[in-house]
Every structure is written in structure tokens, then in C-alpha cells.
Scaffold this active site. Structure first.
Site, PDB file in Angstrom:
ATOM      1  N   ARG A  78      16.539 -25.523 -11.289  1.00  0.00           N
ATOM      2  CA  ARG A  78      15.219 -25.449 -10.660  1.00  0.00           C
ATOM      3  C   ARG A  78      14.626 -24.051 -10.804  1.00  0.00           C
ATOM      4  NH1 ARG A  78      15.091 -30.505  -8.234  1.00  0.00           N
ATOM      5  NH2 ARG A  78      13.647 -30.607  -6.513  1.00  0.00           N
ATOM      6  N   ARG A  81       6.552 -28.580  -2.002  1.00  0.00           N
ATOM      7  CA  ARG A  81       7.488 -28.757  -3.121  1.00  0.00           C
ATOM      8  C   ARG A  81       6.781 -28.509  -4.448  1.00  0.00           C
ATOM      9  NH1 ARG A  81       9.548 -34.499  -2.313  1.00  0.00           N
ATOM     10  NH2 ARG A  81      10.650 -34.180  -4.246  1.00  0.00           N
ATOM     11  N   ARG A  99       6.450 -43.966  -2.236  1.00  0.00           N
ATOM     12  CA  ARG A  99       7.825 -44.031  -2.766  1.00  0.00           C
ATOM     13  C   ARG A  99       8.866 -44.444  -1.719  1.00  0.00           C
ATOM     14  NH1 ARG A  99      10.381 -39.286  -6.360  1.00  0.00           N
ATOM     15  NH2 ARG A  99      10.388 -38.038  -4.463  1.00  0.00           N
ATOM     16  N   ARG A 107      12.312 -41.370   1.955  1.00  0.00           N
ATOM     17  CA  ARG A 107      12.972 -40.067   2.084  1.00  0.00           C
ATOM     18  C   ARG A 107      12.234 -39.230   3.117  1.00  0.00           C
ATOM     19  NH1 ARG A 107      13.744 -37.716  -3.941  1.00  0.00           N
ATOM     20  NH2 ARG A 107      12.973 -35.891  -2.853  1.00  0.00           N
ATOM     21  N   LYS A 137      11.312 -38.648 -12.559  1.00  0.00           N
ATOM     22  CA  LYS A 137      12.612 -38.162 -13.050  1.00  0.00           C
ATOM     23  C   LYS A 137      13.759 -39.104 -12.698  1.00  0.00           C
ATOM     24  CE  LYS A 137      12.679 -34.178 -11.019  1.00  0.00           C
ATOM     25  NZ  LYS A 137      13.558 -33.905  -9.951  1.00  0.00           N
TER      26      LYS A 137
HETATM   27  P1  AMP Z   1      14.690 -33.994  -5.667  1.00  0.00           P
HETATM   28  O1  AMP Z   1      15.532 -35.127  -5.190  1.00  0.00           O
HETATM   29  O2  AMP Z   1      15.085 -33.502  -7.024  1.00  0.00           O
HETATM   30  O3  AMP Z   1      13.216 -34.260  -5.547  1.00  0.00           O
HETATM   31  O4  AMP Z   1      14.996 -32.762  -4.687  1.00  0.00           O
HETATM   32  C1  AMP Z   1      14.730 -32.845  -3.311  1.00  0.00           C
HETATM   33  C2  AMP Z   1      14.957 -31.493  -2.667  1.00  0.00           C
HETATM   34  O5  AMP Z   1      16.328 -31.108  -2.855  1.00  0.00           O
HETATM   35  C3  AMP Z   1      14.146 -30.349  -3.249  1.00  0.00           C
HETATM   36  O6  AMP Z   1      12.856 -30.257  -2.682  1.00  0.00           O
HETATM   37  C4  AMP Z   1      15.016 -29.147  -2.903  1.00  0.00           C
HETATM   38  O7  AMP Z   1      14.855 -28.799  -1.551  1.00  0.00           O
HETATM   39  C5  AMP Z   1      16.425 -29.695  -3.060  1.00  0.00           C
HETATM   40  N1  AMP Z   1      16.970 -29.488  -4.419  1.00  0.00           N
HETATM   41  C6  AMP Z   1      17.205 -30.425  -5.379  1.00  0.00           C
HETATM   42  N2  AMP Z   1      17.717 -29.867  -6.488  1.00  0.00           N
HETATM   43  C7  AMP Z   1      17.804 -28.545  -6.225  1.00  0.00           C
HETATM   44  C8  AMP Z   1      18.238 -27.412  -6.983  1.00  0.00           C
HETATM   45  N3  AMP Z   1      18.644 -27.532  -8.255  1.00  0.00           N
HETATM   46  N4  AMP Z   1      18.211 -26.195  -6.379  1.00  0.00           N
HETATM   47  C9  AMP Z   1      17.785 -26.051  -5.120  1.00  0.00           C
HETATM   48  N5  AMP Z   1      17.338 -27.058  -4.356  1.00  0.00           N
HETATM   49  C10 AMP Z   1      17.340 -28.294  -4.894  1.00  0.00           C
END
Ligand code: AMP
Length: 220
Positions: free
Chosen positions: A89, A174, A128, A163, A14
């Protein structure tokens, strides 16, 4: 251009696709993960709650996420569209987002569903690394996704970091959270007739497919 929502399991690419799209179409890339990671660095009560939820692989509360997103969408660089990465989400966020759009007089735009096999996503997570400055994504295991110089971002020359939530244990959590909370959005947007499916394979090929979908839109 309207907005583009990218929905995908963790490590489907993404972030990479969003970066390529924002460069091509000159619209901002808004990642709620990035907004949350930034807010998690602040030493206050909210920062502490976010840190705990990020590490547990859980979704951060809708209230906090929506607050950060609405603030971001009111900035003028979002006037000509934007790429939403990692949001919504869950169905509750999708409904709350439509209220924000109405308030800000913006349209829903289109939704790209980026699909990937769990095994490939897992491999991507293991290797990553991301640029701490510009969020470009690389991979130390997958040959074609390596940076030219180990540990250094090709785009801005900054340091590449891992990360804290990129480990197999957090990935599994996740992924389960994704299946339970985010996957229902696919039906939700399909019913609204705004959803397009793309298989996340090689980076360039996936990008070409997304661009061809966008070029086919009337309002681009
Ligand atoms: P990402 O960078 O999109 O992989 O997101 C990393 C983490 O951020 C996720 O595992 C969630 O804990 C949190 N997160 C990201 N976007 C959201 C969202 N829209 N709602 C809630 N938690 C989020």
C-alpha cells in the site's frame, strides 16, 4: 506461476478479480485487508490497534501488516504463486516485501493496476456486501452484481454482511490515503517494468483483459 500484485483504489473490484483469478489459476488469494480484519477480531492489544486503524480508514502499521503477510506467505499453498490483494500500500511496504521475497526465495511477479473513476467506486461502496465466510463480493445497488438471493452468498450459501468500513465517510478517507500513499507505487513498479494497467469496467470484461495479460507472460 509467479505472484500477481493487484493495485487499485478502494472499490475498484480488486477482491472480485482476485477471487476469479484464484479460481482460474488455482492459486491462493491473499488479501491483507482480510488478514487484518481477521486479526482485528482477536481480543488482544494488537487486535485493538488494528480495529481503531481500520475504522479510521487509515493504513494499519507496516510492522503489523508485514508480520501477518510474511506468516501467510510461508504456508505451502503459496509455493506455486499467489494473488496479493491490497498489498503493498506504500513504497516502504514494497521495499520490505522485496526483502521478504528474497528471504523466502520467491520472485516479484507482475503488478496489475486496476483503475476506476472515483464516482463509480463510491457507488460500489454504498451497495457492497461481502460473504462473511468466503469473501465473495456482491452489490445491492448494481444490478449485475446482486446475489441471486438477497443476503445470501451464491458461492457458499453463507450470510452476506456489510463491512464496517464501507460507508461514504470512511471511503473518502481511504481514497485520500490511497492517492497519497499508494499511487506512488504505480511509478515505482512502472520503472521496474512489471506494471500493467487495466480499466475496471464490467467484471467479466476486466477479467478477460487481466487474463490476456497473464497469458502473454513468458513464465506462466
Ligand atoms: P481492503 O480490504 O484492501 O480494502 O483494506 C481495508 C483496510 O485494511 C484498509 O483501509 C487499511 O486500513 C487496511 N489495510 C489493508 N491492506 C493494508 C496494507 N497493505 N497496509 C496497511 N493497511 C492495510
Amino acid at each position: 506461476m509467479g505472484s500477481i500484485i493487484l493495485i487499485a483504489p478502494p472499490a475498484a473490484g480488486k477482491g472480485t478479480q482476485a477471487n476469479m483469478l484464484c479460481e482460474t489459476y488455482q492459486i491462493p488469494h491473499i488479501s491483507t485487508g482480510d488478514l487484518l480484519r481477521e486479526a482485528a477480531l482477536v481480543e488482544d492489544e494488537r487486535g485493538k490497534i488494528i480495529r481503531e486503524q481500520l475504522l479510521a480508514g487509515q493504513l494499519v502499521s507496516d510492522t503489523i501488516t508485514l508480520e501477518l503477510l510474511e506468516e501467510r506467505l510461508t504456508q505451502t499453498d503459496c509455493n506455486n504463486g499467489y494473488i496479493l490483494d491490497g498489498f503493498p500500500r506504500n513504497i516502504e511496504q514494497a521495499i520490505a516485501y522485496e526483502k521478504i521475497l528474497e528471504k523466502l526465495n520467491k520472485k516479484l511477479g507482475i503488478v496489475i493496476y486496476l483503475d476506476v473513476e472515483k464516482e463509480l467506486a463510491c457507488k460500489r461502496i454504498e451497495g457492497r456486501v461481502i460473504c462473511a465466510l468466503c469473501s465473495s463480493v456482491y452489490n445491492t445497488i448494481i444490478k449485475e452484481a446482486k446475489s441471486k438471493k438477497d443476503g445470501i452468498c451464491d458461492t457458499c450459501g453463507n450470510e452476506l454482511v456489510k463491512r464496517t468500513d464501507d460507508n461514504i465517510e470512511t471511503f473518502m478517507k481511504r481514497y485520500d490515503t490511497y492517492v497519497e500513499r499508494t499511487q506512488p507505487l504505480i511509478d515505482y513498479y512502472e520503472q521496474k517494468k512489471v506494471l500493467y494497467r487495466v480499466q475496471s469496467t464490467a467484471k467479466e470484461e476486466t477479467f478477460r483483459e487481466i487474463v490476456s495479460i497473464l497469458e502473454g507472460q513468458k513464465e506462466l
